[in-house]
Design a protein around this motif. Sequence first.
Motif, PDB file in Angstrom:
ATOM      1  N   ILE A  88       4.070   0.222 -14.157  1.00  0.00           N
ATOM      2  CA  ILE A  88       2.932   0.959 -13.611  1.00  0.00           C
ATOM      3  C   ILE A  88       2.795   0.712 -12.116  1.00  0.00           C
ATOM      4  O   ILE A  88       2.573   1.624 -11.332  1.00  0.00           O
ATOM      5  CB  ILE A  88       1.635   0.533 -14.314  1.00  0.00           C
ATOM      6  N   ARG A  89       2.919  -0.544 -11.746  1.00  0.00           N
ATOM      7  CA  ARG A  89       2.811  -0.888 -10.337  1.00  0.00           C
ATOM      8  C   ARG A  89       3.872  -0.146  -9.525  1.00  0.00           C
ATOM      9  O   ARG A  89       3.617   0.372  -8.455  1.00  0.00           O
ATOM     10  CB  ARG A  89       2.958  -2.395 -10.156  1.00  0.00           C
ATOM     11  N   GLY A  90       5.062  -0.098 -10.098  1.00  0.00           N
ATOM     12  CA  GLY A  90       6.144   0.618  -9.422  1.00  0.00           C
ATOM     13  C   GLY A  90       5.792   2.077  -9.210  1.00  0.00           C
ATOM     14  O   GLY A  90       5.962   2.622  -8.119  1.00  0.00           O
ATOM     15  N   ILE A  91       5.292   2.702 -10.250  1.00  0.00           N
ATOM     16  CA  ILE A  91       4.904   4.107 -10.136  1.00  0.00           C
ATOM     17  C   ILE A  91       3.759   4.254  -9.139  1.00  0.00           C
ATOM     18  O   ILE A  91       3.777   5.116  -8.270  1.00  0.00           O
ATOM     19  CB  ILE A  91       4.442   4.651 -11.509  1.00  0.00           C
ATOM     20  N   GLY A  92       2.789   3.378  -9.281  1.00  0.00           N
ATOM     21  CA  GLY A  92       1.597   3.453  -8.436  1.00  0.00           C
ATOM     22  C   GLY A  92       1.922   3.352  -6.966  1.00  0.00           C
ATOM     23  O   GLY A  92       1.447   4.144  -6.149  1.00  0.00           O
ATOM     24  N   ALA A  97       2.626   6.143  -1.885  1.00  0.00           N
ATOM     25  CA  ALA A  97       3.319   6.353  -0.616  1.00  0.00           C
ATOM     26  C   ALA A  97       3.523   7.845  -0.351  1.00  0.00           C
ATOM     27  O   ALA A  97       3.614   8.283   0.791  1.00  0.00           O
ATOM     28  CB  ALA A  97       4.667   5.634  -0.633  1.00  0.00           C
ATOM     29  N   ASP A  98       3.572   8.618  -1.416  1.00  0.00           N
ATOM     30  CA  ASP A  98       3.731  10.064  -1.269  1.00  0.00           C
ATOM     31  C   ASP A  98       2.386  10.777  -1.294  1.00  0.00           C
ATOM     32  O   ASP A  98       2.318  12.001  -1.410  1.00  0.00           O
ATOM     33  CB  ASP A  98       4.598  10.617  -2.410  1.00  0.00           C
ATOM     34  N   GLY A  99       1.318   9.990  -1.222  1.00  0.00           N
ATOM     35  CA  GLY A  99      -0.011  10.595  -1.199  1.00  0.00           C
ATOM     36  C   GLY A  99      -0.529  11.013  -2.563  1.00  0.00           C
ATOM     37  O   GLY A  99      -1.453  11.820  -2.668  1.00  0.00           O
ATOM     38  N   TYR A 100       0.041  10.456  -3.599  1.00  0.00           N
ATOM     39  CA  TYR A 100      -0.415  10.786  -4.944  1.00  0.00           C
ATOM     40  C   TYR A 100      -1.306   9.678  -5.497  1.00  0.00           C
ATOM     41  O   TYR A 100      -1.216   8.521  -5.091  1.00  0.00           O
ATOM     42  CB  TYR A 100       0.771  10.995  -5.891  1.00  0.00           C
TER      43      TYR A 100
END
Lengths: 344, 344
Positions: A88-92, A97-100
């Motif tokens: 999750i942290r990786g996705i987060g 970083a891409d503004g999501y």
Amino acid sequence: MTDADADAAGPATVRSVARAAGVSVATVSRVMAGTGVVSPARTERVLAAARDLGYRPDPIARSLATGTSRRVAVVVPNLSNPYFYDIIRGIGRASAADGYTMTVADSMEDAAAERALATDMLQQADALVLVAPRSDRTALEVLQRSRRPVLMLLGPRSESELPDLSVDNLGGMTALYRHLADIGHRRVVYLSGPPGAWQNLRRLEAARRAEGFGVQVTVLEAGGTIAAGHDAADAALEHGPTAIACFNDLVAFGVLHRLTERGLGVPTDISLTGFDDIDFSAYSSPALTTVRTPRERLGSEGWRTLRRMIDGESVDPAPPELAAELVVRDSTGPVPSDAVQASA
Amino acid sequence: MTDADADAAGPATVRSVARAAGVSVATVSRVMAGTGVVSPARTERVLAAARDLGYRPDPIARSLATGTSRRVAVVVPNLSNPYFYDIIRGIGRASAADGYTMTVADSMEDAAAERALATDMLQQADALVLVAPRSDRTALEVLQRSRRPVLMLLGPRSESELPDLSVDNLGGMTALYRHLADIGHRRVVYLSGPPGAWQNLRRLEAARRAEGFGVQVTVLEAGGTIAAGHDAADAALEHGPTAIACFNDLVAFGVLHRLTERGLGVPTDISLTGFDDIDFSAYSSPALTTVRTPRERLGSEGWRTLRRMIDGESVDPAPPELAAELVVRDSTGPVPSDAVQASA
DNA sequence: CTGTTAGCGCGTTCAG
DNA sequence: CTGAACGCGCTAACAG
């Protein structure tokens, strides 16, 4: 000149900013969204007005207008496992970083809840990540027909058409058995994971391979938590194994606990292995022999491919599995000479 | 009669359902939202049409219309600490039961990022939970002026007007020192938490109390992670303590690792304590003496008070602290007789 | 380059 | 009880 909007009636809107800057709402929209071209002078005026009024475009309204939310939904089976948290942290982080923005939900190991959550959240997000799905093939196929990108992490792989990034479970588990074989083990019990965990299937396959090099594997149902391991330990012992291999590190901790309770030494009396190499596995007593897989990377890499899907690019539905690495620590050792722990 | 909308052009909307059911959009809205009164016959027709078309009201559009999103935002300083995700799980489950969705963000121990995330997310949610905020008073005061409910968990308490649910840090830490005193320790080093952690302040206060019963506490900066503990261990040793008390369990694990590397036995050579009692603390070697606080309950209780705030009810800004309980395990023991570990 | 206008999908008056 | 019409705040054509 009455800047009554400043902080009087609710938050500023495109309209109030437009009025304050003496331009049209379209211009404000263009400046704020960075779309279209606006003269430097007006751009400056808009920015100033926005600053004065403390204006921030409403993401909800923007979503309704554009049909995109810049949000990614993530569904995990169990928010108690640090392994999932690292993902999750990786996705987060990657998505931020891409503004999501990331929305997380816990299906609590319930396939039905997982399916409901998935559809629900997909409605409010641009894309969905299903981490270690517990749903069956048909449920997964439904999701596949969604207009929105769906990515699976640690899923069934070839069982579905959905892109699925996974780790080399088979290789990792096989390495574990081979290590056990190398130090003399012949009878091991494998405590299998929670129902519906596709990961488990591949890890189960390794058992057959193990028999190829002389290791007899007895499979017992357990689950994916410390408690599950603790509860399954006694049953495992009844098969008189010289080693217990666990679905994951959490289960191994539970077994370790039970073993200690019964006065059994690890690895002096019996060897023990986990899977995942969560941070704590290096600190248990004894430190756990396990298999390390790239957790945060699974998340960040996953985001990258999801991002491509969002952007309409095509992606490989079954990308190469991420490598799994055997980590030998202190919970595995040679078979004790009097190794015949018959049923208690 | 052309039910071309069925699955042809995008998802169904109030309009397509209204047409299919032969009623107005208002009626559909009323039925789906369960608001207003609609005749049984029409209700049935609408429900049937909705089912046929697979209609699900668009939450985004609904949000824009109502001004509420049934979403709760959560900002935590560090997604790596199981302590925080137990809290998150508590919030997630309790809020899900009320039909709310949870959005989580990780500030990565950065006060500025925390502030930005907080305002950002508050814009897309009905309420915000700030877990263990690292922001200073003034930043917190800004949030307080938001129209939306903001709740802090493990914050500065009286330092701010924002409702703040916390645990009894002072009592817990004091109990730890008293336990140490009871088994003969007089010189202990306290490895303090990450900058900005309000929790740390209360735990620091306990040091003064400890001096009241004969325990000399030296405070050293460390942080809140395993790595921080590992890195601070050498410095701690230089003060010749007979025990090291850590900001949390993670730090203790790090110290434990370093101690083991240096060949020091715990608790034979030196005693060690943590704080939080995360699940793994019972499985370390030796099992950690620590302080247990109700993690998931902090989350669920927090949600309950936040829910009251959302509903416009008034809440106690400084509710009683949740109890902290001393858990004595194997990492603490009597002071060794030759206890003079001068600087290496 | 800029402003006007028409929606996005839904909730909500306000008359009937 | 029901429907027509307006508005939430913003973007996206479409004219100028």
